[in-house]
Design a protein around this motif. Structure first.
Motif, PDB file in Angstrom:
ATOM      1  N   VAL A  15       0.868  -1.169   0.000  1.00 21.25           N
ATOM      2  CA  VAL A  15       0.000   0.000   0.000  1.00 21.25           C
ATOM      3  C   VAL A  15       0.904   1.218   0.000  1.00 21.25           C
ATOM      4  N   PRO A  16       0.697   2.136  -0.911  1.00 23.43           N
ATOM      5  CA  PRO A  16      -0.239   2.087  -2.036  1.00 23.43           C
ATOM      6  C   PRO A  16       0.267   1.139  -3.128  1.00 23.43           C
ATOM      7  N   GLU A  17      -0.541   1.029  -4.174  1.00 25.16           N
ATOM      8  CA  GLU A  17      -0.151   0.172  -5.282  1.00 25.16           C
ATOM      9  C   GLU A  17       1.209   0.627  -5.820  1.00 25.16           C
ATOM     10  N   PRO A  18       2.093  -0.319  -6.096  1.00 22.99           N
ATOM     11  CA  PRO A  18       3.410   0.054  -6.632  1.00 22.99           C
ATOM     12  C   PRO A  18       3.286   0.851  -7.933  1.00 22.99           C
ATOM     13  N   PRO A  19       4.302   1.648  -8.217  1.00 23.19           N
ATOM     14  CA  PRO A  19       4.285   2.451  -9.441  1.00 23.19           C
ATOM     15  C   PRO A  19       4.099   1.575 -10.684  1.00 23.19           C
ATOM     16  N   ASN A  20       3.442   2.146 -11.652  1.00 23.58           N
ATOM     17  CA  ASN A  20       3.215   1.467 -12.928  1.00 23.58           C
ATOM     18  C   ASN A  20       2.412   0.181 -12.796  1.00 23.58           C
TER      19      ASN A  20
END
Length: 92
Positions: free
Chosen positions: A61-66
């Motif tokens: 968390v949060p969603e990883p980049p890309n």
């Protein structure tokens, strides 16, 4: 205690996630991995002014980049495991 997963509301702004959880009678939420950094920041801020608490976090968390996915701490590939550790540290 039962928590509401924010996956149910992941397309809403952070303050609305908290307000909706409160309206549904929840006192705790779990932050889902699909939340953006802005949603996480806004959810935390909203929790500070409501009775809602964050009970748990998905890893990551949060969603990883890309939109990176598939990084597990138990993976045998060194590079993927190192990436998983780095992302986990970012969650913590």
């Amino acid at each position: 205690m039962i928590s509401l997963s924010t996956s149910l509301l992941c397309d809403h702004p952070g303050d609305e996630i908290v307000a909706r959880a409160e309206d549904l009678g929840f006192s705790q939420i779990e932050l889902n991995f699909t939340l953006t950094p802005v949603q996480v920041r806004d959810t935390i801020r909203a929790c500070l002014s409501h009775i809602i608490r964050i009970s748990s976090l998905h890893n990551f968390v949060p969603e990883p980049p890309n939109g990176e996915r598939g990084f597990m701490l138990s993976v045998l590939d060194d590079d993927r495991r190192k990436r998983a550790v780095k992302l986990t540290r970012g969650t913590i």
